[in-house]
Design a protein around this motif. Structure first.
Motif, mmCIF file in Angstrom:
data_model
loop_
_atom_site.group_PDB
_atom_site.id
_atom_site.type_symbol
_atom_site.label_atom_id
_atom_site.label_comp_id
_atom_site.label_asym_id
_atom_site.label_seq_id
_atom_site.Cartn_x
_atom_site.Cartn_y
_atom_site.Cartn_z
ATOM 1 N N PHE A 251 30.418 -23.531 68.715
ATOM 2 C CA PHE A 251 29.422 -22.659 69.325
ATOM 3 C C PHE A 251 28.299 -23.476 69.956
ATOM 4 O O PHE A 251 27.897 -23.226 71.086
ATOM 5 C CB PHE A 251 28.860 -21.678 68.301
ATOM 6 N N ASP A 252 27.793 -24.458 69.210
ATOM 7 C CA ASP A 252 26.710 -25.296 69.730
ATOM 8 C C ASP A 252 27.138 -26.021 71.001
ATOM 9 O O ASP A 252 26.361 -26.141 71.951
ATOM 10 C CB ASP A 252 26.257 -26.305 68.681
ATOM 11 N N LYS A 253 28.380 -26.471 71.032
ATOM 12 C CA LYS A 253 28.897 -27.170 72.218
ATOM 13 C C LYS A 253 28.938 -26.231 73.425
ATOM 14 O O LYS A 253 28.484 -26.581 74.518
ATOM 15 C CB LYS A 253 30.293 -27.728 71.927
ATOM 16 N N LYS A 254 29.459 -25.022 73.234
ATOM 17 C CA LYS A 254 29.524 -24.034 74.326
ATOM 18 C C LYS A 254 28.129 -23.638 74.789
ATOM 19 O O LYS A 254 27.871 -23.489 75.983
ATOM 20 C CB LYS A 254 30.294 -22.778 73.889
ATOM 21 N N LEU B 276 32.630 -15.524 70.521
ATOM 22 C CA LEU B 276 31.378 -16.239 70.263
ATOM 23 C C LEU B 276 30.971 -16.133 68.797
ATOM 24 O O LEU B 276 30.478 -17.090 68.205
ATOM 25 C CB LEU B 276 30.265 -15.705 71.166
ATOM 26 N N TYR B 277 31.175 -14.970 68.189
ATOM 27 C CA TYR B 277 30.826 -14.803 66.780
ATOM 28 C C TYR B 277 31.790 -15.557 65.863
ATOM 29 O O TYR B 277 31.398 -16.036 64.810
ATOM 30 C CB TYR B 277 30.816 -13.325 66.379
ATOM 31 N N GLU B 278 33.036 -15.648 66.256
ATOM 32 C CA GLU B 278 34.038 -16.247 65.383
ATOM 33 C C GLU B 278 34.119 -17.767 65.468
ATOM 34 O O GLU B 278 34.743 -18.391 64.634
ATOM 35 C CB GLU B 278 35.414 -15.638 65.665
ATOM 36 N N MET B 279 33.498 -18.363 66.462
ATOM 37 C CA MET B 279 33.512 -19.825 66.577
ATOM 38 C C MET B 279 32.797 -20.457 65.390
ATOM 39 O O MET B 279 31.828 -19.901 64.886
ATOM 40 C CB MET B 279 32.762 -20.264 67.837
ATOM 41 N N ASN B 280 33.274 -21.642 65.010
ATOM 42 C CA ASN B 280 32.500 -22.360 63.998
ATOM 43 C C ASN B 280 31.233 -22.890 64.664
ATOM 44 O O ASN B 280 31.123 -22.895 65.890
ATOM 45 C CB ASN B 280 33.327 -23.466 63.324
ATOM 46 N N ASP C 193 20.206 -16.016 64.079
ATOM 47 C CA ASP C 193 20.191 -17.089 65.089
ATOM 48 C C ASP C 193 21.408 -16.976 65.996
ATOM 49 O O ASP C 193 21.299 -17.056 67.215
ATOM 50 C CB ASP C 193 20.169 -18.467 64.421
ATOM 51 N N ARG C 194 22.581 -16.769 65.400
ATOM 52 C CA ARG C 194 23.809 -16.649 66.183
ATOM 53 C C ARG C 194 23.767 -15.398 67.032
ATOM 54 O O ARG C 194 24.136 -15.389 68.197
ATOM 55 C CB ARG C 194 25.015 -16.629 65.244
#
Length: 187
Positions: A138-141, A130-134, A104-105
């Motif tokens: 990530f959802d917010k961005k 982008l991969y390292e965000m919690n 999904d990510r």
């Protein structure tokens, strides 16, 4: 790393560097937030390597510098067990649930990078960021980007698809939309 291991590591740095101040709660909290995802022995080995470099003879390395080349505990794969690879980035996983979350990510990151390129967005996050965000960050961005695309695209269907994400339609409306998309017409 546990809180005690982080405190011990900070003690080692404090002894080695006169300019290092370890007795602040914000410093401990920041280091603990970052290091809790990493193996104690690997972080200590990285600290030893850094301390041997000329660059860190007078100033200690930052927590982010220490972990820049380390893999998080959750990213380590046990090759004695079954290994499944992400078909997009070829990253290995032992757990199907982790793989599903990762895919999904992975798909979302690919979409974001394509949109950066498509709209020539200059303020871009890197693939690694982008991969390292919690998940929450990530959802917010991702949501911010979708809103921006919805506002700036001229494609009516794309606007509708994004609207469906923010305001999911009733089942019959979605079915009608999908039927139109596939060229089956509306009934």
């Amino acid at each position: 790393m546990s809180r005690e291991e982080v405190l011990d590591l900070l003690g080692t740095i404090d002894v080695s560097y006169k300019s290092f101040i370890k007795d602040t709660n914000s410093l401990l909290k920041t280091w603990e937030e970052v290091l809790c995802q990493y193996d104690n022995e690997e972080v200590r080995e990285e600290l030893k390597r850094c301390m041997a470099e000329d660059q860190f003879q007078y100033q200690p390395p930052t927590v982010y510098y220490l972990v820049r080349n380390l893999r998080k505990i959750c990213e380590k794969v046990d090759y004695t067990k079954q290994v499944v690879y992400c078909h997009l980035c070829k990253r290995p996983f032992n757990d199907d649930e982790q793989l599903k979350k990762h895919i999904d990510r992975c798909l979302s990151v690919r979409y974001i990078l394509r949109q950066y390129k498509r709209f020539n967005i200059s303020k871009q996050l890197s693939k690694r960021d982008l991969y390292e965000m919690n998940q929450e960050e990530f959802d917010k961005k991702y949501e911010e980007l979708l809103k921006w695309i919805q506002k700036n695209t001229t494609d009516v269907r794309e606007k509708a698809r994004i609207e469906f994400i923010f305001n999911p339609p009733r089942a019959e409306v979605a079915k009608r939309y999908l039927n139109q998309k596939e060229g089956l017409g509306c009934n």
